[in-house]
Enzyme design. Sequence first.
Site, short mmCIF file in Angstrom:
data_model
loop_
_atom_site.label_atom_id
_atom_site.label_comp_id
_atom_site.label_asym_id
_atom_site.label_seq_id
_atom_site.Cartn_x
_atom_site.Cartn_y
_atom_site.Cartn_z
N GLU A 27 41.45 44.61 30.43
CA GLU A 27 42.21 45.09 31.75
C GLU A 27 43.29 46.13 31.10
O GLU A 27 43.89 46.90 31.88
CB GLU A 27 42.96 44.03 32.37
CG GLU A 27 41.83 43.29 33.01
CD GLU A 27 40.96 42.41 32.36
OE1 GLU A 27 39.67 42.26 32.67
OE2 GLU A 27 41.05 41.86 31.12
N ASP A 57 34.81 42.88 27.14
CA ASP A 57 35.54 41.65 27.87
C ASP A 57 37.25 41.97 27.40
O ASP A 57 37.52 42.83 26.69
CB ASP A 57 35.10 40.41 27.22
CG ASP A 57 35.89 39.27 27.96
OD1 ASP A 57 36.30 39.49 29.27
OD2 ASP A 57 35.80 37.97 27.57
#
Length: 921
Positions: A508, A505
């Site tokens: 980005e 997770d």
Amino acid sequence: MKSYQKLTTTQPAACRVEEEGAGRGKLAPWWVGSGLLVVSVLLSAITVWVLRQVSGGWLGATPPPKCFLVPESRRFDCYPERHMVVTQELCERRGCCFIQTPPPAEGKRGVPWCFYPPDFPSYTLESLNQTALGMVGLLVRREKAYYPRDIEKLRLDVEFETDTRLHIKITDAANPRYEVPLDVPRVTKRAENPIYTLNFSWDPFGVLLQRKATGAVLLNTTVAPLIFADQFLQISTSLPSKFLYGLGEHRDSFLHSLDWNTLTLWARDVSPTESFNLYGAHPFYLLMEEGGDAHGVFLLNSNAMEVALQPAPGLTWRTIGGVLDFYIFLGPDPNMVIQQYQQVIGFPAMPPLWALGFHLCRWGYRSSNETWQIVRAMRNYQIPQDVQWNDIDYMDGYRDFTLDSQNFASLPSLVQDLHKHGQHYVIILDPGISSTSPRGSYWPFDEGLRRGLFLNTTQGQPLIGKVWPGFTAFADFSNPDTHQWWLENLQHFHAHVPFDGLWIDMNEPSNFVDGSEDGCPPGDLDSPPYIPAVLGDSLSAKTVCASAKQKASVHYNLHNLYGLMEAKATASALIQIRGKRPFVISRSTFPSQGRYSGHWLGDNRSQWKDMYYSIPGLLSFSLFGIPLVGADICGLAGRASEELCTRWMQLGAFYPFARNHNNQNEKAQDPTVFSPAARTAMRDVLLTRYSLLPFLYTLFHRAHLQGDTVARPLFFEFPRDVTTWELDRQFLWGRSLLVTPVLEPGVDSVTGYLPQGTWYDFYTGSSVNSSGEMLKMSAPLEHLNLHIREGSILPTQKPGTTTEVTRGNPLRLIVALSSHATAWGDLFWDDGESLDTFEQGNYSYVVFNVTQNIFTSTVLHASTEATKVTIGTLSIFGVQKPPSKVLLNGQEKPFSYLDNQVLTVSDLGISLSQGFSLQWL
């Protein structure tokens, strides 16, 4: 006016395009749109005056007549900068036309006021020579464009890679530039019979690509000038239709609007919201052409970019780094386009069978004992579940590779219990590594620092941001040494908590401060001359500084690759730790990621519209080569009503990756907490999914082998039926199973489209003959509409509560006869978890066929696993009249026949490893 010359594989070494006459006083051809149309109309003063009135007037001096030659829909934006008022002075300083038009609705972009005139300077194709694989050319710009560090000379490389794939690359002719470090196929010979023709305009330079069979112009880059500066690269093209899909990751309908719609690609942590750039970047689109052909275009570029769509129809690529490296896939079938795309980026990995079971998770399990209680409740109600997850709650202070020894002390015992029951366990990991622990007390940071494995500032020190554990450093997965460190950390933790899969997770990468704890330094990387329309208006918004240093390049170039690189390291580590197929689910993605991970669609909400948007999300990631995809069932944030969660569980049971996930401080939404009626409906639809696992697993095999899609848009199977081109509230599994979910509250029916042909109710076998029409279907709360396409054979299985139990049960083959009384299907079968079973020949592959009232099962490849399962039942839908007898391998066999034309033969007891035939007379 310049002329165009077809360039083929037989073209002489030196190609020239001669001018028609002098051509100096005429309009350059690039503004004319999707054809090779030449316009030579001279507008009178009266015409100009009329157009002025229609356009709403303008400020300042009257634009020259040439500006009015460009229709509104074909005005390509010369001043795309956001958040500034474009004045006539600013526009004309760039040498562009300025005509005001009525402002669009709030939040929308409309016709650009500042746009390129027909004679705006572009590059000229100075030379073009043949190569063994295609051509090489030199492009020269004689007049500077308006962004700094314009590149005067460009190299054009064209490779006719296959008959259906063209590769066009434009880069700096004099200096090397950053290119995406992605392994792509290298061809050794030129395509012999391409289904496309390639033309060039020499001055101004432009590419014109046509499909031979239809003449359709797929690309025409003469519609606007090519700009290639160091940090601003722009190329535009006309499109042959408005039916365009892909260009992720965004929350949108599956079919994109071309009404002045800009899609930004820059990985960003944000709850899925319309018009925002989301977690991944996929610069690939698929477009349906008139008549049902399809093609795809992939720009292999990882820099921040935006794609501007306009109603011409037309498209503009804008990126702020790298090169223009295009692959064009000619199909002509949409399925073939996606296969051809994956031949370049790589086919997806084969998941373990257990990954296709039901997953349960929430952020907010306060202890391992509380987690265990949920697992026991699921077993108690006999609700299928294969995988239990934990979010960051299990960690000590939210630090990776640690365990909360007080609240999660029993976690190793829980995992042991899951394994004992044939279930599996998945944990979350984030790439941000806590940097505040006392030296010597937290090995992951200490060792990463010692080996130099973190992103660094421009000053060479670890860049410190802030995530869940507080101040953190960020692992540099572009460094191969980081992969080894990652593996060692995972090995240490796995020795204590033997997890089976990993959820990566925040990759980005996400950052709770913009850039770093000290912000970002001044300079062109963090403040480039042009910033695409990113959320937050800064490249560092909720992530790290673009100037951060990584092993392979600067973060400016690698940002969109961060999730891919972490997924690659994680999958490799799991293989080394477990010796079995890895299971990885990643939030951030980039092309080729299907080789290493699946994806979930992010932090959605418990709302009906979020449930709908999950379907375009599934279908888009099917295009992107990441078939293992799903949304958080029932929604992450907010409180899911019983009705919403029931309907969402029905839809989610047909996500390729099916996980119910919930937020902390929200009401529980796992199936055990609802009323008996809702709980039963959820259990029943999960059992339906588990019964279809042999079919679903075979679809994943075909995805792994040749790039087939699993969740599939209807138009992939019915490309000539234009009604299907806009459908995104239904989808198919493979070519055979149509899913029509309820997506709105308070209804007991649903309207869905059935393409032309015969469709069979999955549960009853009753047939519906459709001429290609919208049909209203009964849909009480406990029912999900499923239909089997005629001509299909679905391998199913008596469902259990885990994939391990299910795979030992007898198979049931469902035959859906076509109007010609034929059908076909197949089954891939292996042990469900070993590495490379197909590549090593450790599998069984069986083909089923029906013709002339004879069903045959043919074993094309066999392994010992097939001897462990039997075919128990054969159900044949669409048998027009009651048979007098049924013969199994020539021996008469009892059967049943219902009024709805369903023939069933039970108690077959035939090993899957044995071929057989069954005839009805």
